[in-house]
Each structure stands twice: as C-alpha cells, then as structure tokens.
Design a protein around this motif. Structure first.
Motif, PDB file in Angstrom:
ATOM      1  N   ALA A  59      -7.842   6.298  12.256  1.00 12.65           N
ATOM      2  CA  ALA A  59      -6.875   5.220  12.058  1.00 12.65           C
ATOM      3  C   ALA A  59      -6.438   5.127  10.601  1.00 12.65           C
ATOM      4  O   ALA A  59      -5.259   4.920  10.302  1.00 12.65           O
ATOM      5  CB  ALA A  59      -7.473   3.884  12.523  1.00 12.65           C
ATOM      6  N   VAL A  60      -7.403   5.305   9.691  1.00 10.20           N
ATOM      7  CA  VAL A  60      -7.075   5.271   8.256  1.00 10.20           C
ATOM      8  C   VAL A  60      -6.307   6.528   7.864  1.00 10.20           C
ATOM      9  O   VAL A  60      -5.329   6.462   7.102  1.00 10.20           O
ATOM     10  CB  VAL A  60      -8.365   5.143   7.411  1.00 10.20           C
ATOM     11  N   ALA A  61      -6.733   7.676   8.388  1.00  5.64           N
ATOM     12  CA  ALA A  61      -6.108   8.958   8.019  1.00  5.64           C
ATOM     13  C   ALA A  61      -4.635   9.004   8.406  1.00  5.64           C
ATOM     14  O   ALA A  61      -3.784   9.439   7.620  1.00  5.64           O
ATOM     15  CB  ALA A  61      -6.864  10.116   8.671  1.00  5.64           C
ATOM     16  N   LEU A  72       1.201   8.470   7.060  1.00  4.65           N
ATOM     17  CA  LEU A  72       2.463   7.720   7.095  1.00  4.65           C
ATOM     18  C   LEU A  72       2.835   7.237   5.695  1.00  4.65           C
ATOM     19  O   LEU A  72       4.015   7.295   5.311  1.00  4.65           O
ATOM     20  CB  LEU A  72       2.320   6.534   8.045  1.00  4.65           C
ATOM     21  N   LEU A  73       1.839   6.791   4.939  1.00  2.00           N
ATOM     22  CA  LEU A  73       2.064   6.387   3.550  1.00  2.00           C
ATOM     23  C   LEU A  73       2.605   7.556   2.736  1.00  2.00           C
ATOM     24  O   LEU A  73       3.546   7.402   1.947  1.00  2.00           O
ATOM     25  CB  LEU A  73       0.750   5.883   2.949  1.00  2.00           C
ATOM     26  N   ALA A  74       2.011   8.730   2.949  1.00  2.00           N
ATOM     27  CA  ALA A  74       2.452   9.929   2.231  1.00  2.00           C
ATOM     28  C   ALA A  74       3.878  10.309   2.609  1.00  2.00           C
ATOM     29  O   ALA A  74       4.660  10.747   1.750  1.00  2.00           O
ATOM     30  CB  ALA A  74       1.505  11.095   2.528  1.00  2.00           C
ATOM     31  N   THR A  87      -1.714  -2.585   4.019  1.00  2.00           N
ATOM     32  CA  THR A  87      -2.453  -2.587   5.287  1.00  2.00           C
ATOM     33  C   THR A  87      -3.649  -1.638   5.235  1.00  2.00           C
ATOM     34  O   THR A  87      -4.704  -1.926   5.814  1.00  2.00           O
ATOM     35  CB  THR A  87      -1.527  -2.190   6.450  1.00  2.00           C
ATOM     36  N   ILE A  88      -3.503  -0.514   4.538  1.00  2.00           N
ATOM     37  CA  ILE A  88      -4.616   0.439   4.418  1.00  2.00           C
ATOM     38  C   ILE A  88      -5.740  -0.149   3.570  1.00  2.00           C
ATOM     39  O   ILE A  88      -6.924  -0.038   3.918  1.00  2.00           O
ATOM     40  CB  ILE A  88      -4.129   1.774   3.809  1.00  2.00           C
ATOM     41  N   LEU A  89      -5.386  -0.780   2.472  1.00  2.00           N
ATOM     42  CA  LEU A  89      -6.395  -1.340   1.569  1.00  2.00           C
ATOM     43  C   LEU A  89      -7.208  -2.446   2.234  1.00  2.00           C
ATOM     44  O   LEU A  89      -8.348  -2.701   1.831  1.00  2.00           O
ATOM     45  CB  LEU A  89      -5.717  -1.874   0.302  1.00  2.00           C
TER      46      LEU A  89
END
Length: 382
Positions: free
Chosen positions: A99-101, A106-108, A229-231
C-alpha cells in the motif's frame, strides 16, 4: 484510611474545561515556534527551486535536453538519498508495505511529470513565466485539500477566515509582481546587462510553455496531497524520498528513451549541463524535497504550497544580485503583500492548532471527570 473527600481531591487533578486566559496565552505563544522552523525550511526550499529554474534554463539554452537533466539529476539524488536514508536511521527500518509502495509510485509519477513539464515549459518560455505560474499551486492545493478533507473551509471561525483570506492575498501579491512593473528602483535596465534580453533571443512558445507549466503546477499540488497521505501511514521522510527517487529515475528514463531521439543528447557536453544536473540532483531534489516532506509532516499541504509564490520574489532577488537585473516598484509592493498573506495563513494555522489543543484538553478533563465518582463509590463502600 483517607476520607472520600480527600481521595476525590487526590485524584481530581484534571485541567479545567475552559482554559484560563493565561493558559490560552501560553498555548498561543507556543504555537508560533511550531511553525517557525517549517517557515524557515520552506523559504530555503523555495530559494532552491528558484535557483534551479535559472540554472536549468541556462543549461537548456546551451543545448542540454531537459529530459536528460531530469534523468541524471534524479539518478544522482538516488545515489545520495539511498545510503543517507539507511545510515541516518539507527533503529530498525519498518518494512514498506505494498500500500505504501504503490502510493510512493504514484507520488513519483506526479513528481516525474511535474519535473519534466516544468523543464519543458521553462525551455519553451522563460524562468520568469515559470515562477509566475507557480501562483496556481496554492489554489490547486487548497481545492484538493478540501476535496480530500485535509483542510476545512469554515468561514464561521477566525482560523478558517484567516487561511481563506491569506490564500487570496498570496495570489494577489503574486499577481502584483507579475502584472505591475512600475519604475525601476535599483539597476535600471540595460541592453548589455539584462539577462532577460539574452534569454529572449532563444526561440520561445509562451502558449505551449505556459500550458505545460500550468499542468506542472497542478501536479505539484497533487504531489503535496499524496505525500501527506503517505507520511500519515509511513512517517519516514528520508526512506520515502529514497524510494521515490528510484521510481522517478526509472519513469523519467522510460520517457526520455521514447521522447529523446538524439542519442548524443545523453552526453553532457556543455559545462552548464553538468552544473544543472549537480544543482538539480543535490539541491533541488535531495535538499528541497526533504525540507518539503519534513514541513508537510508537521503542517500539512496548505501551509507548504502557500510558499510557492515566494519563488517570484526570490527570482527577482537572484536576478538583481547575480544578473544585474532591475528591481521594480511592483516587485517590492508585491513582496509586501505576499508577506501579509503568509502571515495570515500562519496565524490561521496557529489558531487552528490552539483550538485542537483545547479540544484535547476538554476530552482529557471529561475522562478524568468520569473516573472520580467511581473512586468515591469505592471509598464509600470501604
């Protein structure tokens, strides 16, 4: 055996439901230092971004491909951030879930497309237009933050009014710098010394450039939302950025292989191209993105994106000092308005932080209030 009254007094140490003016003043005075370091960090980050716009434009004017700058700079950032992330983390690193990866991927993707889009836009237009269209980032971020419920549009509270008006004032200040020039205060423009006229000799397409930069501005705002959201689920900024740079390097390499037909473009012939890659990799990506991620984890996307219009002012200062460009009345007036807007947003966030602390204190008081009667009943039974 202590009396029930004494026992109740012993355990009823909860704070007051409504904090006293002295307590409110103490909490309010503590709210400002919370935003002081993020404030300084974001000013430094925007200075790095403004410098990258100027350096990359000079490199592209000398023939360096913006696709290659993106690939090499992100690869360099990966080499710097990956070992640093693991060396600086003394304790065991939590595993990165799927889920984080995929969120980092998507962030990248947002960062990769924003990176290439801004480089391409600046290549077709100018650093000046690039810094001006960054006005769009706070507006995009504010809308996205409200949609994803990271911010609330509550105009019935002073904190909501300050944030809303501060956002409008920021856009107004950036617009003043953009649209109103006025008389020159320092370094009156000269045909021989003006770097703007030197860059103007390069063929430009302002419509295409402006469109690409606008898209990059939206993706930059989306980047802040995704990173926040990731943090929340994986609060390790350096690890996230290390993985992020790996993904961006792969994504930008695929795009460059498809879009850049000239194989000779992969060779950095011009010295300015090497300088642009080093600056972008070390300063614009490694340093700036870490600062932004650190600030995002402490303040949220709205606070961070509010600083993007500062790039206009910082670009004017860089031009004044290093390129002997003129300083105009419009730049000074717009800078003052920008400072007022930033002050309003920071004050609104500080007030919001104060309200949250008061709510937490009230909850603690409510819990302690319910505990006291139980203790009293036990002592009475005894």
């Amino acid at each position: 055996m202590p009396s029930p009254t004494h026992a109740a007094d012993q355990y009823s140490c909860a704070p007051e439901r409504n904090p006293t003016p002295q307590r409110r003043s103490e909490v309010g005075s503590m709210a400002w230092p919370i935003f002081l370091l993020p404030f300084v960090g974001m000013v430094a980050a925007m200075t790095a971004l403004a410098g990258n716009m100027v350096v990359s434009k000079m490199a592209m004017s000398n023939g360096t491909s913006f696709y290659i700058i993106s690939v090499y700079s992100n690869a360099l950032a990966t080499l710097v951030l990956f070992p640093t992330a693991f060396i600086s983390r003394r304790s065991k690193i939590p595993p990165v879930s799927f889920a984080v990866a995929w969120k980092i991927f998507l962030l990248a993707l947002c960062g990769c497309l924003a990176d290439i889009g801004s480089y391409a836009g600046i290549n077709y237009s100018s650093p000046t237009l690039g810094s001006e269209l960054l006005n769009l980032v706070p507006g995009f971020a504010y809308i996205l933050a409200i949609i994803f419920r990271m911010e609330t549009l509550n105009l019935t509270k002073s904190s909501g009014i300050l944030k809303f008006l501060g956002t409008l004032v920021l856009v107004a200040g950036a617009s003043i710098v953009t649209l109103y020039k006025g008389a020159a205060i320092l370094n009156k423009p000269s045909v021989l010394t003006s770097s703007v006229e030197v860059l103007a000799s390069v063929p430009q397409n302002w419509v295409l450039g402006g469109t690409l930069i606008s898209i990059a501005a939206f993706l930059t705002a989306a980047w802040s939302i995704v990173q926040t959201t990731i943090l929340k689920i994986y609060p390790l900024e350096m690890i996230i950025l290390a993985i992020y740079c790996v993904f961006v390097t792969i994504q930008s390499s695929v795009i460059a292989l498809i879009a850049e037909k000239d194989l000779n473009a992969w060779k950095l012939k011009a010295e300015m191209g090497l300088v642009a890659v080093l600056y972008a990799g070390l300063i614009n990506i490694s340093f700036r993105l870490y600062l932004m991620s650190w600030c995002l984890s402490r303040t949220g996307p709205l606070f961070v994106t509010m600083f993007n219009p500062l790039v206009i002012v910082i670009s004017a200062i860089i031009g004044l000092i290093f390129f002997n460009e003129a300083l105009y009345v419009g730049s000074v007036a717009g800078s003052v308005v920008l400072v007022i807007g930033l002050y309003a947003v920071v004050l609104g966030k500080a007030k919001e932080n104060l309200v949250k602390e008061d709510i937490e204190e009230s909850k603690e008081h409510s819990l302690d209030h319910h505990k006291v009667p139980l203790l009293q009943d036990r002592f009475e039974e005894a």
